[in-house]
Every structure is written in C-alpha cells, then in structure tokens.
Design an enzyme around this catalytic site. Structure first.
Site, mmCIF file in Angstrom:
data_model
loop_
_atom_site.group_PDB
_atom_site.id
_atom_site.type_symbol
_atom_site.label_atom_id
_atom_site.label_comp_id
_atom_site.label_asym_id
_atom_site.label_seq_id
_atom_site.Cartn_x
_atom_site.Cartn_y
_atom_site.Cartn_z
ATOM 1 N N ASP A 1 6.224 2.217 3.620
ATOM 2 C CA ASP A 1 5.278 1.944 2.544
ATOM 3 C C ASP A 1 4.689 0.554 2.690
ATOM 4 O O ASP A 1 3.474 0.354 2.603
ATOM 5 C CB ASP A 1 5.991 2.099 1.196
ATOM 6 C CG ASP A 1 5.054 1.884 0.022
ATOM 7 O OD1 ASP A 1 4.032 2.580 -0.049
ATOM 8 O OD2 ASP A 1 5.356 1.018 -0.822
ATOM 9 N N ASP B 1 4.133 8.000 -4.095
ATOM 10 C CA ASP B 1 5.356 8.138 -3.307
ATOM 11 C C ASP B 1 6.558 7.489 -3.988
ATOM 12 O O ASP B 1 7.684 7.979 -3.884
ATOM 13 C CB ASP B 1 5.173 7.590 -1.890
ATOM 14 C CG ASP B 1 4.804 6.120 -1.851
ATOM 15 O OD1 ASP B 1 4.753 5.476 -2.914
ATOM 16 O OD2 ASP B 1 4.553 5.598 -0.743
ATOM 17 N N GLY B 2 6.322 6.397 -4.712
ATOM 18 C CA GLY B 2 7.417 5.760 -5.438
ATOM 19 C C GLY B 2 7.962 6.647 -6.540
ATOM 20 O O GLY B 2 9.182 6.765 -6.719
ATOM 21 N N ASP C 1 0.771 -0.475 3.768
ATOM 22 C CA ASP C 1 -0.055 -1.333 2.898
ATOM 23 C C ASP C 1 -0.624 -2.513 3.670
ATOM 24 O O ASP C 1 -1.820 -2.816 3.606
ATOM 25 C CB ASP C 1 0.777 -1.861 1.728
ATOM 26 C CG ASP C 1 1.113 -0.784 0.723
ATOM 27 O OD1 ASP C 1 0.423 0.254 0.706
ATOM 28 O OD2 ASP C 1 2.073 -0.973 -0.041
ATOM 29 N N ASP D 1 -0.072 5.435 -2.794
ATOM 30 C CA ASP D 1 0.981 4.423 -2.765
ATOM 31 C C ASP D 1 1.797 4.451 -4.047
ATOM 32 O O ASP D 1 3.003 4.170 -4.040
ATOM 33 C CB ASP D 1 0.352 3.041 -2.559
ATOM 34 C CG ASP D 1 1.400 1.953 -2.385
ATOM 35 O OD1 ASP D 1 2.535 2.269 -1.979
ATOM 36 O OD2 ASP D 1 1.081 0.777 -2.649
ATOM 37 N N ARG E 1 11.848 8.399 -6.752
ATOM 38 C CA ARG E 1 12.768 8.290 -7.897
ATOM 39 C C ARG E 1 13.062 9.661 -8.501
ATOM 40 O O ARG E 1 14.200 9.957 -8.866
ATOM 41 C CB ARG E 1 12.168 7.344 -8.952
ATOM 42 C CG ARG E 1 12.142 5.879 -8.515
ATOM 43 C CD ARG E 1 11.706 4.974 -9.651
ATOM 44 N NE ARG E 1 10.294 5.160 -9.973
ATOM 45 C CZ ARG E 1 9.300 4.502 -9.393
ATOM 46 N NH1 ARG E 1 9.552 3.622 -8.435
ATOM 47 N NH2 ARG E 1 8.044 4.708 -9.749
#
Length: 267
Positions: free
Chosen positions: A101, A83-84, A105, A80, A88
């Site tokens: 996402d 992927d962020g 969750d 998790d 970016r």
C-alpha cells in the site's frame, strides 16, 4: 550504569514479543502457503494489485489523454481507502499489504510529480524536493515502526507524536491524502484546461463572483487544496524527524545493552 539499564529496559518495552524469523524460513513459508491462507491472494492485496494496474494505465495516458488519466488515477487513489476497510473487516491485515500500500502510494504520486517537473520546468526543483521528502519520510517511518514492533506504520503512540497520531486517524488521513492528490491532479489538469468558468458555464457576476469565475475549475481546486498539500508535507517533515529520533534511540538502547552484557561477562 543505571542509564544503561534503563536504555535496554526501554528497548524491551518498545519491542514486545517480537520473534526474529530467518529469511530462508520466511521464503519457505511463503512458498509453501496454502490456497486457503495465501497472503498474496488476500482481498486487500488483490485490491492493491488493482491499484497498481490502474496507476500504470493512468501513467500511460498521462501525456495525451487527460480524461482517461485523471479517472484512472482517482479510482486508484480511492481504492487506497477501500483496502484498509477490507483488511479490518476480513481479518486480512498483513505486513506485505501495508508495505504494498505504501509503496504504491509513493510510486504513483512520484510518477505524477515527475510529469509535473516537465510541465512546470521552473518548479522542477520543488517537485524533486517533494518526491525526496515523501520517499525518505515514509521509508524512515516504516523502518522505525517495524524495528519497534508496531503492527502497522499507521499506529503511532501519542507520546511519540500527537500530530502523527491524529494524522493517521483514518478520517484525517483520507482527507489530507485526498486533498494532497487533488492538488497535484489539478496542477496536471491546468495544463489542459484553459477555459474560465465564466465561459464554460456562462456564469456572470460582479466583485468576488466575477473574480472566482475568471479561473478555470482546476485552478480553483488547486487554490482550495493547496493548503492541504502544504499540511501533508509538514507532516512528512515531522514524520522524518520523529522516525530519525526513534531509530537513533534504538541504536543508543542497543549500544547500552551491549555494554551491559560486556560488563556482565567480565564479572
């Protein structure tokens, strides 16, 4: 009538440069997208699909193989954060990815909480409340973010909520979410691990040390991460309340704008 004008002006400020896309047009665009820019195949979204598969495998093993379940669940949760960073770094942030996402969750945590309701039937109502709060809070927050033109539900202005702004700081978000998940995982493992640390590692001592080693390691993790879980759910309550106020504010501004347009038509 000044308040009506202020309401519509405020709505405009909160929703800058938003183009309304027809649903059929959106579907056609998604169908005709090229391989070079296929949102479904963005790296962060591929990571998201991997998270879903790992979570599903974790749930498969949950009732009879705690080691496999825990490892798979933890890897899914750790991805998790990956992927962020990928979104970016590669310039591949997307609304689809953000929703994927969030839904992953919510569903993963809720499935674990569903298992805990059967493992701890005396606490079933509490776990059901946590599931309801988690889903409603994030659903309301996602909708309020989209309707006010935010590029991501993780972008919260300090004038809306300083608590939520600090919570959605990447480092804070990682610590709180990780602590929250570790608390639920430790509750799950407490049903499987019954040997205290004193027996597992041959640790002896007096006083406080003897007290600590009388617990199993999942129990110790639960005690440490319990306050983080409490904080996470306080944030969920605040998020639900703030999102409700944002949606009501948008309703009021739109109603004020509609009244203003009716008055202009009469004149």
């Amino acid at each position: 009538m000044a308040s009506n004008g202020n309401g519509s002006a405020a709505l405009t400020r909160r929703r800058p440069s938003i183009d309304i896309v027809d649903a059929k047009v959106a579907v056609d665009l998604a169908t005709a997208q090229t391989y070079s820019e296929n949102v479904f195949l963005f790296v962060p979204n591929l990571i998201g699909y991997t998270r879903v598969i790992l979570a599903a495998l974790s749930l498969h093993y949950m009732s009879y193989h705690p080691k496999y379940c825990t490892v798979l669940y933890c890897i899914s949760c750790l991805l998790d954060a990956v992927d962020g960073h990928a979104a970016r770094a590669l310039g591949q942030a997307s609304k689809f990815g953000a929703v994927l996402d969030m839904v992953t969750d919510r569903c993963t945590t809720s499935c674990l909480l569903c298992y805990l309701t059967s493992a701890y039937p005396e606490w079933a109502l509490a776990f059901q409340f946590l599931i309801t709060l988690d889903f409603s809070s994030h659903y309301m927050h996602m909708n309020s973010s989209l309707i006010t033109g935010s590029r991501s539900h993780k972008q919260v202005d300090g004038d809306v909520s300083r608590l939520l702004q600090r919570y959605y700081d990447p480092r804070t978000l990682f610590v709180v979410c990780a602590g929250n998940e570790l608390f639920y995982i430790s509750l799950y493992l407490m049903k499987w691990v019954h040997t205290p640390l004193s027996e597992s590692f041959g640790i002896t001592g007096d006083g406080f040390v003897a007290y600590l080693v009388s617990f199993t390691w999942p129990e110790l993790i639960a005690y440490v991460t319990g306050p983080i879980c409490a904080l996470k759910n306080i944030v969920n309550l605040v998020q639900l309340w703030k999102a409700s106020k944002v949606l009501v504010g948008v309703d009021l501004a739109e109603r004020a704008k509609a009244r203003e347009e009716q008055l202009l038509k009469k004149h």
